[in-house]
Design an enzyme around this catalytic site. Structure first.
Site, PDB file in Angstrom:
ATOM      1  N   GLY A  10      69.172  -5.613  17.202  1.00 25.61           N
ATOM      2  CA  GLY A  10      69.664  -5.705  18.571  1.00 25.61           C
ATOM      3  C   GLY A  10      68.629  -6.376  19.450  1.00 25.61           C
ATOM      4  O   GLY A  10      67.530  -6.699  19.017  1.00 25.61           O
ATOM      5  N   MET A  44      64.074  -7.463  27.598  1.00 31.00           N
ATOM      6  CA  MET A  44      62.631  -7.439  27.403  1.00 31.00           C
ATOM      7  C   MET A  44      62.208  -7.758  25.964  1.00 31.00           C
ATOM      8  O   MET A  44      61.102  -8.235  25.749  1.00 31.00           O
ATOM      9  CB  MET A  44      62.075  -6.069  27.783  1.00 31.00           C
ATOM     10  CG  MET A  44      62.314  -5.687  29.237  1.00 31.00           C
ATOM     11  SD  MET A  44      61.334  -6.688  30.378  1.00 31.00           S
ATOM     12  CE  MET A  44      59.703  -6.042  30.034  1.00 31.00           C
ATOM     13  N   LYS A  87      60.315  -3.171  16.965  1.00 30.80           N
ATOM     14  CA  LYS A  87      60.610  -3.641  18.317  1.00 30.80           C
ATOM     15  C   LYS A  87      59.498  -4.580  18.775  1.00 30.80           C
ATOM     16  O   LYS A  87      58.313  -4.260  18.663  1.00 30.80           O
ATOM     17  CB  LYS A  87      60.723  -2.445  19.261  1.00 30.80           C
ATOM     18  CG  LYS A  87      61.070  -2.803  20.694  1.00 30.80           C
ATOM     19  CD  LYS A  87      61.233  -1.541  21.528  1.00 30.80           C
ATOM     20  CE  LYS A  87      61.599  -1.840  22.965  1.00 30.80           C
ATOM     21  NZ  LYS A  87      61.758  -0.582  23.755  1.00 30.80           N
ATOM     22  N   ASP A 103      66.666   7.879  30.197  1.00 33.30           N
ATOM     23  CA  ASP A 103      67.646   6.820  29.914  1.00 33.30           C
ATOM     24  C   ASP A 103      68.549   7.210  28.748  1.00 33.30           C
ATOM     25  O   ASP A 103      68.889   6.375  27.909  1.00 33.30           O
ATOM     26  CB  ASP A 103      66.935   5.500  29.610  1.00 33.30           C
ATOM     27  CG  ASP A 103      67.897   4.308  29.646  1.00 33.30           C
ATOM     28  OD1 ASP A 103      68.917   4.388  30.356  1.00 33.30           O
ATOM     29  OD2 ASP A 103      67.632   3.303  28.962  1.00 33.30           O
TER      30      ASP A 103
END
Length: 410
Positions: free
Chosen positions: A24, A28, A45, A138
């Site tokens: 994904g 950022m 990431k 979040d």
């Protein structure tokens, strides 16, 4: 989980992890599926080079430090990281499965039993996070992964220490997902407390049960107004009646009116037990319903072809026949069903008198009637057939060893 192939501009290795595909991306950074030298899968990431500056590095370093402090069975664990690398990267546990948002989009809302199990599981996980003086800030359906071992929470990039007014965001700046954030977070209040995660969990539970979030609007300004307006109640349509009281409390406008996470767990347990299940049973059904192995890694890695088995028969001395052993093909692994299997029919209790080995075993039903249960067939005394097969197998094995020894070069 959908894995896209790497583009020509993607790196092929980061921090010793071989990158296999794209999981994904966001504004950022990019998330890759990686594999360690020892074969451990990981979600890697990476911050995009175009946005790497001192502030993003500081925020990334904060995320790494937060992940180092978090532990729990329902949290995707940190494997390794380097916030000073170019580009900065971190590797976390890879969880093969859909996130809650995609699962509901494909298969529809979950039954209330499974929703209650999901709510209890995530509430317990968040309680462990809060014990470490952190708030997620979040939580949303896309940050709940439904893996083969149950749901797990990911993405602590916006997590902050509870009761702390220190933030990397500029004044009057709101960071998060508006449709899942509570009014105080949407207003930019400081400090934020664990109650923000209780509200967000309520939004996640509502989505799992109904397929929609508490507030929906095409315009972001209208959405913020709905969230912060005390006179605009959240939309609970489609939620099962047994979950409405809990959802109403969790989505309360004022933070002090929301229940503690321990109370959320207890109310979810009550919903589960009211349907005749134990919490562990509901958890297993949730995992069976949501997790379907897709063997993504196997499809991405090159296929290794095993050498063919020998087909030339071996001449055995004094043997009547010689056969070539062929291993059966491996059957594909069955995929767990997405629905619960039907419960077995109820059976009347029976009372059994002491068994008489010389006669068929009688069975007495609850109404008093008797019926003879057929005695299962048994092999002849002494097991002569099995002994004969066993003896022949030993003779064949011994002859194979003798032939191998006679033709061996060592």
């Amino acid at each position: 989980m959908h894995i896209a192939p790497l583009s020509p501009h993607d790196p092929v290795e980061l921090g010793g992890y071989e990158l296999l595909g794209r999981i994904g991306h966001g504004g950022m950074g990019q998330v890759y599926l990686g594999e360690s030298p020892g074969g451990e899968p990981a979600a890697v990431k990476v911050i995009k080079p175009s946005v790497v500056d001192s502030e993003t590095r500081q925020r990334f370093a904060q995320e790494v430090e937060i992940l180092k402090t978090i532990w729990g069975a329902r949290i995707a664990a940190l494997l390794d990281a380097d916030a000073e690398a170019d580009p900065p990267w971190l590797a976390t546990e890879y969880i093969e499965g859909l996130d809650l948002s995609r699962h509901v989009a494909r298969h529809g809302p979950l039954p209330s039993l499974l929703v209650a199990s999901l709510g209890a599981t995530l509430a317990e996980a968040l309680a462990i996070v809060h014990k470490q003086d952190l708030v997620h800030r979040d939580l949303k359906p896309a940050n709940v992964l439904l893996g083969p071992n149950g749901p797990k929470i990911i993405d602590f990039g916006l997590a902050v220490f509870a009761e702390s007014s220190v933030s990397l965001t500029a004044p009057n700046t709101v960071v998060g997902t508006p449709s899942c954030m509570p009014p105080e977070q949407a207003r930019g209040d400081r400090p934020l407390t664990p109650a923000v995660d209780v509200y967000a969990l309520g939004a996640v539970v509502l989505f799992a049960a109904s397929g929609h979030l508490p507030y929906q609007a095409a315009n972001i300004h209208v959405l913020f107004h709905q969230v912060t307006d005390p006179d605009t109640a959240p939309d609970l349509s489609g939620a099962p009646d047994e979950l409405v009281p809990l959802l109403t409390a969790m989505l309360a406008h004022e933070a002090e009116d929301r229940p503690a996470l321990s109370e959320v767990v207890q109310q979810c347990r009550a919903v589960i037990e009211a349907q005749g299940f134990k919490v562990a049973q509901a958890r297993r059904r949730l995992t069976t319903h949501t997790a379907a192995p897709s063997h993504t890694l196997d499809s991405l890695l090159p296929t290794v072809v095993a050498p063919p088995l020998p087909t030339t028969p071996v001449d055995l001395p004094d043997a009547e026949t010689a056969t070539t052993a062929v291993l059966p093909a491996t059957a594909p692994e069955p995929v767990p069903p997405l629905v619960d299997p039907p419960a077995p029919p109820s059976v009347s209790p029976v009372v059994r008198p002491p068994a008489d080995p010389a006669s068929p075993e009688p069975v007495m039903a609850a109404d008093g009637s008797q019926a003879s249960r057929p005695t299962p067939s048994r092999p002849a005394r002494g097991g002569s057939v099995q002994r004969r097969h066993s003896t022949q197998a030993r003779i064949t094995a011994q002859r194979l060893r003798e032939v191998y020894a006679a033709h061996s070069a060592f």
